[in-house]
Write a protein that holds these residues in place. Structure first.
Motif, PDB file in Angstrom:
ATOM      1  N   LEU A   1       0.855  -1.182   0.000  1.00 54.70           N
ATOM      2  CA  LEU A   1       0.000   0.000   0.000  1.00 54.70           C
ATOM      3  C   LEU A   1       0.891   1.232   0.000  1.00 54.70           C
ATOM      4  O   LEU A   1       1.718   1.400   0.891  1.00 54.70           O
TER       5      LEU A   1
ATOM      6  N   ILE B   1      -7.902   4.494   6.313  1.00 56.59           N
ATOM      7  CA  ILE B   1      -7.542   3.718   5.130  1.00 56.59           C
ATOM      8  C   ILE B   1      -8.664   2.715   4.811  1.00 56.59           C
ATOM      9  O   ILE B   1      -8.973   1.862   5.635  1.00 56.59           O
TER      10      ILE B   1
ATOM     11  N   PHE C   1      -9.195  -0.115   3.355  1.00 59.71           N
ATOM     12  CA  PHE C   1      -8.887  -1.493   2.985  1.00 59.71           C
ATOM     13  C   PHE C   1      -9.047  -2.359   4.225  1.00 59.71           C
ATOM     14  O   PHE C   1      -8.963  -1.869   5.353  1.00 59.71           O
ATOM     15  N   LYS C   2      -9.269  -3.653   4.003  1.00 58.27           N
ATOM     16  CA  LYS C   2      -9.546  -4.539   5.127  1.00 58.27           C
ATOM     17  C   LYS C   2      -8.299  -4.779   5.987  1.00 58.27           C
ATOM     18  O   LYS C   2      -7.163  -4.585   5.534  1.00 58.27           O
ATOM     19  N   SER C   3      -8.526  -5.188   7.180  1.00 60.65           N
ATOM     20  CA  SER C   3      -7.454  -5.455   8.150  1.00 60.65           C
ATOM     21  C   SER C   3      -6.590  -6.628   7.700  1.00 60.65           C
ATOM     22  O   SER C   3      -7.068  -7.547   7.016  1.00 60.65           O
ATOM     23  N   ASN C   4      -5.319  -6.574   8.084  1.00 57.16           N
ATOM     24  CA  ASN C   4      -4.355  -7.664   7.836  1.00 57.16           C
ATOM     25  C   ASN C   4      -4.260  -8.050   6.364  1.00 57.16           C
ATOM     26  O   ASN C   4      -4.105  -9.219   6.030  1.00 57.16           O
ATOM     27  N   PHE C   5      -4.326  -7.076   5.485  1.00 58.51           N
ATOM     28  CA  PHE C   5      -4.339  -7.330   4.044  1.00 58.51           C
ATOM     29  C   PHE C   5      -2.978  -7.138   3.389  1.00 58.51           C
ATOM     30  O   PHE C   5      -2.634  -7.832   2.447  1.00 58.51           O
TER      31      PHE C   5
ATOM     32  N   GLU D   1      -3.888   3.020  11.670  1.00 56.88           N
ATOM     33  CA  GLU D   1      -4.462   2.453  10.453  1.00 56.88           C
ATOM     34  C   GLU D   1      -3.427   1.610   9.702  1.00 56.88           C
ATOM     35  O   GLU D   1      -3.754   0.536   9.191  1.00 56.88           O
TER      36      GLU D   1
ATOM     37  N   ARG E   1      -3.282  -1.593  11.436  1.00 59.26           N
ATOM     38  CA  ARG E   1      -4.492  -2.390  11.203  1.00 59.26           C
ATOM     39  C   ARG E   1      -4.450  -3.103   9.858  1.00 59.26           C
ATOM     40  O   ARG E   1      -4.789  -4.281   9.751  1.00 59.26           O
ATOM     41  N   VAL E   2      -4.028  -2.409   8.788  1.00 57.30           N
ATOM     42  CA  VAL E   2      -4.065  -3.018   7.449  1.00 57.30           C
ATOM     43  C   VAL E   2      -2.877  -3.935   7.176  1.00 57.30           C
ATOM     44  O   VAL E   2      -2.918  -4.714   6.228  1.00 57.30           O
TER      45      VAL E   2
END
Length: 190
Positions: free
Chosen positions: A16, A60, A62-66, A88, A91-92
């Protein structure tokens, strides 16, 4: 080692790029890692897609742990609530994921001379101690830290390009705490 070279050598997996629209570094990421592995968040994004979203760094979408990696080049100093951005990013990121931040050092001697960071768009400046503490609170461990003088690579659109020679020479004479651009690699701790 310049920030682009450092980022290219330390990012991996799904990446990201937060604030991706300014400068040319995002294109270098696509060249090395492939468009299928690159994602971006920026307030300048015109249309949301699977890989690119219009959003702030503080929320952000986008989903967590991505993601395996998050890059924030010359971004955190423009964020009103940098602790939200760091939370954040945590988280992502997957566990063990890499966060690379490049940002001005607010204690830089060159800044004190040129007042180059004193601009209305620089609202959250850090020194290394402060940035390290903020990263720790957000669940990161700093793995690498160093400073570089600013160059044309960092200062997209700079009016003071003539100063880069002076800055480069002065950089190597100063202790790290007074040098210019901080480059930090932090890892999400579980």
């Amino acid at each position: 080692m310049e920030r682009v070279e450092f980022a290219l050598g330390n990012l991996r997996g799904k990446i990201l790029d937060v604030g991706y629209s300014v400068g040319g570094i995002h294109e270098k990421f696509i060249e090395k890692f492939g468009a299928e592995n690159l994602y971006g968040v920026d307030i300048e994004t015109k249309k949301d897609t699977e890989h690119y979203r219009a959003a702030t760094a503080e929320k952000i979408p986008f989903k967590s742990n991505f993601f395996d990696s998050v890059f924030a080049g010359e971004l955190i100093e423009h964020v009103a609530k940098p602790h939200f951005f760091l939370e954040e990013a945590n988280r992502v990121l997957k566990d063990g994921g890499v966060l690379i931040i490049t940002t001005p050092n607010k204690k830089s001697l060159v800044n004190r001379i040129f007042k180059s960071y004193h601009t209305p768009i620089h609202i959250s400046l850090f020194d290394y101690r402060e940035l390290g503490a903020a990263l720790e609170v957000a669940g990161f461990a700093v793995q690498e830290f160093y400073c570089r003088p600013y160059s044309g690579e960092n200062c997209y659109g700079s009016r003071n390009r003539w100063s880069f020679l002076f800055r480069g020479a002065l950089h190597y004479l100063l202790p790290k705490g007074l040098q210019e651009q901080m480059i930090v690699k932090a890892v999400k701790v579980t």
